[in-house]
Design a protein around this motif. Structure first.
Motif: not given
Length: 229
Positions: A114-126, A159-167
């Motif tokens: 359980v944890g936030p889904r791992p993003c691709v290395t460049y998916e969120l930019g730097d 952005d919603e995913k990030v909000t839930y990940d932070n929750e």
């Protein structure tokens, strides 16, 4: 208290992934044969992803697309009726079986159940210049499933995913491994429903490639907005 929870979490990851790796031996064999018969290319797909503190690791999946699909069409995005997905790959995605090889990542310690889904290395930019909201999710290990997956999976925006990940980060800090148990149980039921597998286009008038480029630019923009204290 947090150290104890992290210890329990890691012990559960090792035991559960180890048992499943052994029990699923027939699945490894059967799926591998099906993939090789269906299309040319390797059985497994490896891709650089980010986990805790932004550390990069190679995440494993059963290959569900044609070789080099990441460089074609919608790139990292997967919309409904994506032509890059193979016949066997579509069945794997619909059932989430393509994600099973991540059990090896969990056993190795790259990921957790359980944890936030791992993003691709460049998916969120730097990574180093991410704002606080988008960097918070990296306070914990990436997971096979998470709060965002039971809340909406691919049917919600990044952005919603990030909000839930932070929750989830806050939940784990407060409740420890109990948060993982709750999310894990709900994830099992979600997996059988086969819901919200494909991503939604922000503009249905765009083709897949145009929609993916627009969405990618928007994700990176949001990830680097100035922090609001």
């Amino acid at each position: 208290m947090k150290k104890i929870s992290l210890g329990i979490k890691r012990a559960f990851d090792i035991v559960s992934s180890g048992i499943l790796i052994v029990l699923l031996t027939p699945v490894w064999i059967g799926t591998s044969i099906a993939i090789k018969k269906d299309s040319e290319g390797p059985v497994f797909f490896k891709q650089g992803r980010r986990t805790k503190d932004g550390e990069v690791f190679q995440m494993y999946k059963f290959r569900s697309m044609v070789v080099n699909a990441e460089k074609m069409g919608a790139g990292l995005f997967n919309y409904e009726n994506d032509p890059r997905v193979t016949k066997v790959g579509r069945k794997l995605r619909d059932s989430s079986l393509d994600e099973l090889p991540q059990l090896f990542n969990i056993f190795k310690g790259d990921m957790s159940v359980v944890g936030p889904r791992p993003c691709v290395t460049y998916e969120l930019g730097d990574f180093d210049t991410l704002n606080k909201k988008y960097k918070k999710r990296f306070q914990v290990k990436a997971g096979l499933t998470g709060l965002a997956q039971i809340k909406g999976r691919n049917d919600i925006s990044w952005d919603e995913k990030v909000t839930y990940d932070n929750e989830y980060v806050d939940m784990f800090n407060k409740y420890g491994f109990l948060a993982d148990i709750k999310i894990g149980i709900e994830s099992v039921f979600k997996a059988f429903k086969h819901e919200k597998i494909y991503e939604n286009k922000s503009d249905e008038n765009m083709n897949d490639e145009e929609a993916a480029k627009a969405e990618e630019a928007e994700i990176i923009r949001l990830a680097h907005l100035p922090d609001i204290d």
